[in-house]
Design an enzyme around this catalytic site. Sequence first.
Site: not given
Ligand code: NBG
Length: 829
Positions: A367, A563-564, A569, A671, A675
């Site tokens: 991920h 988002k975080r 980002k 993701t 949404k």
């Molecule tokens: C996160 C990514 C996102 C991705 C999500 C789900 C981790 C390690 N990765 O871009 O930063 O959408 O995983 O796949 O949290």
Amino acid sequence: MSDVAERALHTRIARSADAIRRSFIDNLFYVTGRAFDDATPQDHYVALAFTVRDRLLARFVVSRDQRRERGPAKTVAFLSAEYLPGPHLGNNILTLDLWDNTRLAMQQLGLNLETILDAEEEPGLGNGGLGRLAACYLDSMATQQIPAIGYGIRYEYGIFEQRIRDGWQVEVADAWLRGGNPWELTRQHRVQVKFGGRVEHRLDDGGRSRAHWVPATTIEGVAHDTMIPGYGVLNVNLLRLWKAEPREAFDFGAFNTGDYYGAVEQMVAAQNLSKVLYPNDDPEVGKSLRLRQQYFFVSCSLQDMIRLTLRDFGSIARFADRFAVQLNDTHPAVAVAELMRLLVDEHAMSWDAAWELTQRSFAYTNHTLLPEALESWPVELFASVLPRHLEIVYEINARHLDDVRIRFLHDAGRVARLSLIDEGGDGAPRRVRMAHLACVGSHSINGVAAMHSALLRTTVLRDFHDLWPQKFRNITNGVTPRRFVGFANRPLAALLDEVVGGAWLRDLDRLRALEEHADDPAFQARWRDIKRQAKVRLTRHIAAHAPCGTDVDPDSLFDIQVKRIHEYKRQHLNVLHILHLYRLIKEGGQRDLVPRTFVFGGKAAPGYWMAKLIVKLINAVAEVIERDAQVRGLLKVVFVPDFSVKSGHCIYPAADLSEQISTAGKEASGTGNMKFMMNGALTLGTLDGANVEIFEAVGEPNYFAFGKTVEQVEALWRSGYRPREIVERDEALAAVLDLLGSGVFSHGEADRFKPLVDNLLHHDPFLVCADFQDYVACQAHAAEAYRDGHAWTHRSIVNVARSGRFSSDRAVREYDNEVWHTSAPAATA
Ligand code: NBG
């Protein structure tokens, strides 16, 4: 749903509004012990949760009986250290198709369903996208009738609750279990998990050397199950979370020798294992406990799977026919060594047979490409917590590197790179590389968006790709339309039902039919009205929760980034653009801007100082703008505290513009972008992660693309990036950075945001300066486009119409067809 099953359901438990009302009143009394007149919204929530759970249990029993009749089926074991399921009640009411009757029942009692739903505390058992993705996949696997168990940890404290005090983030412990959890079923059987100690090698009766692990401590895992119902089908899957408990409430040995407190201490230490979720992006996490947590849940889960394999097939050799084990990132990667240990040490299987089973069972999803997020553990720590596993890792590694040496003669560099052990050097300790362990132990490796999978092959996992190209594939992420449109945006869902028919919730490609109506003025008017309703709803949420939250204009352009908080980002790029607009108004007297509301939300890891400074910056800018009469009506900035799945429900539907502005090559998928798209927002984004595929799906002019591409980013680094030179050439950027450093946003304290400015001027690791100009231009273009209501609405409709491929139903079907091979029925719809 078959007739027989349907009838079985109806006879077991009634679904009429009358029946729901009666159950509700019973539960209110028998569960909460409250008389109707004394009950609080929290009591109403509990009573309704039990009412719905009863109906869910009825379905669960029917589904389980059907499964038993059909015989054991291959099941996906989804191993994930994180899950963010969001509030269960509303989603379950929708999934069980009880919405209208429940609302009616509550109405008859003079209660408001929305208020009751609002009382639920969500399980925040994850940090962000990764945990939410796991929850979307559970929803979709249930709906696609793919038998699955989601395995994880029942953290007592999930992700912290974020409050904003004086503009700064303050973390408050998340005691989500304090009011009890109506959704979980505590199971009786317990699983033992060992830690520490030493390993003895003895010869068994057959003269074979066997390892005996003599642990320092043993603790127990207790399963807590949550039912995950599929939409429009009878199938119910499980989320099985492990809670750590001491083996015996007291260590009687210690008790007898008088060490009462020693015994209590051990008990507390055991419970600590599942006490708290670690925030990611946090440089200072307590590593040892985290490794223990990972091993704890993985060991519980694998032992559970072995129990089920033996129960159903009578032979452990059938393990890979009973389970497809998906590793959700590397957090559960120690499972590769643990399964080997269980098979070889505890079930006396030969190494080769065990290895074949292990590789056949596991698949690994990566991920992230961020180097700091690739997990590895110091060998010394690993040895002290998992002495036997270290031996196993060494053995796997020795065999693996032998293969590598045969394939690539005399390539010592490659051998070192492919080793499961990073040899350290220069004072750095040796480390166990978890992604390597996952790659070696799995038959399938995938990234989470086309671009991310491609980059994996050429960067972090390049050597593995050279070795085993056939293991690699891409499976682009998806999100569940049930929660994020069906539940979160009920007015839109109703319109979609009407126009394309109700099947879209299980077959999102049907939304394509919307495009026929994209230019119809009457349809457009309804579309706009729904968007406006959602904006009004968000406006109310903001007024109740956000600092600077009054008088948001629902007719302004809602430009949202949730988002975080992370430098990659680039929330700060968004802020620089806001400052640019602020200057235009203040200095240029510009009044003909499109009125905008900038909405931010997201948590910063508690130990990530720069991210916390960005939160402060957003709030500081919001405050100055709020007080400035000259910009009123044109600019508004809002920080919505405590972004969560729950607050997401009212944020995604309200967006006009979705900010997806990470530096190209950094966001694996994203993701939230999906949404927003499903709710009719237009994306303003870089060509990064799944944005690329969103752009492909909708094309120009339905997406606002800007910024350096991955290739350009690489070229820029290669040529020696000097942000200062860009600033010197770009007057607008220089002015904005000056403004930031001037103290205007820090009550004259010029140094407050200096670290941020210095970082951008001298390092700018995420190319904020390099992308600024293009970003500003793209934003101006988007604002102009917004003026044309008809064209904008058309684009919004096209975005929703083409969001089908971003359904998690599509994603889990791809996993099933390419990786898991369960025998789920073919897609119905
Ligand atoms: C996160 C990514 C996102 C991705 C999500 C789900 C981790 C390690 N990765 O871009 O930063 O959408 O995983 O796949 O949290």
